[in-house]
Design a protein around this motif. Sequence first.
Motif, mmCIF file in Angstrom:
data_model
loop_
_atom_site.group_PDB
_atom_site.id
_atom_site.type_symbol
_atom_site.label_atom_id
_atom_site.label_comp_id
_atom_site.label_asym_id
_atom_site.label_seq_id
_atom_site.Cartn_x
_atom_site.Cartn_y
_atom_site.Cartn_z
ATOM 1 N N THR A 1 -13.063 0.477 12.834
ATOM 2 C CA THR A 1 -12.190 -0.531 12.254
ATOM 3 C C THR A 1 -10.766 -0.355 12.751
ATOM 4 O O THR A 1 -10.392 0.738 13.174
ATOM 5 N N THR A 2 -10.008 -1.409 12.697
ATOM 6 C CA THR A 2 -8.586 -1.276 12.999
ATOM 7 C C THR A 2 -7.786 -0.979 11.741
ATOM 8 O O THR A 2 -6.584 -0.730 11.821
ATOM 9 N N SER A 3 -8.434 -0.978 10.577
ATOM 10 C CA SER A 3 -7.755 -0.567 9.343
ATOM 11 C C SER A 3 -7.483 0.927 9.402
ATOM 12 O O SER A 3 -8.230 1.682 10.022
ATOM 13 N N GLY A 4 -6.437 1.336 8.733
ATOM 14 C CA GLY A 4 -6.041 2.737 8.781
ATOM 15 C C GLY A 4 -6.681 3.591 7.710
ATOM 16 O O GLY A 4 -7.186 3.097 6.708
ATOM 17 N N LYS A 5 -6.651 4.878 7.959
ATOM 18 C CA LYS A 5 -7.022 5.851 6.941
ATOM 19 C C LYS A 5 -5.751 6.089 6.143
ATOM 20 O O LYS A 5 -4.664 6.067 6.699
ATOM 21 N N VAL B 1 -9.915 3.174 4.503
ATOM 22 C CA VAL B 1 -11.357 3.034 4.726
ATOM 23 C C VAL B 1 -12.155 4.080 3.942
ATOM 24 O O VAL B 1 -13.100 3.726 3.235
ATOM 25 N N SER C 1 -10.797 4.851 13.213
ATOM 26 C CA SER C 1 -9.708 3.918 12.929
ATOM 27 C C SER C 1 -8.821 3.710 14.145
ATOM 28 O O SER C 1 -8.269 4.679 14.688
ATOM 29 N N GLU D 1 -6.019 2.373 13.992
ATOM 30 C CA GLU D 1 -4.649 2.626 13.543
ATOM 31 C C GLU D 1 -4.361 4.116 13.444
ATOM 32 O O GLU D 1 -3.287 4.572 13.832
ATOM 33 N N SER D 2 -5.312 4.890 12.945
ATOM 34 C CA SER D 2 -5.044 6.282 12.594
ATOM 35 C C SER D 2 -5.560 7.316 13.587
ATOM 36 O O SER D 2 -5.092 8.445 13.574
#
Length: 92
Positions: free
Chosen positions: A36-40, A43, A64, A66-67
């Motif tokens: 995912t491109t969502s960050g930790k 998620v 991630s 992002e992360s």
Amino acid sequence: KDETVEALRVHTQVNFGAAEMLDALAANGVPFNIATTSGKPRVPVCVNAGGLRRYFPTDARIHSGESDFAVPRFKPAPDVYLKAAEAEGLAP
């Protein structure tokens, strides 16, 4: 960010059929993880709140964009998806 994480902890709902699909994948030996491109930590919080931790026992199964990179890699860059495939020993 803390408010978002807390809201996810409280309001996360698993999509209908998701757990059954993950059960079927596991039963058939199909490797899977989250990319995912969502960050930790967003998620992992959703995984926990949705009761899906048995499918993703460690955060090493959650990737991630992002992360997980020194410089975040968002869509359309495929980096997080390539990393997830590599983690399962699969070609993209």
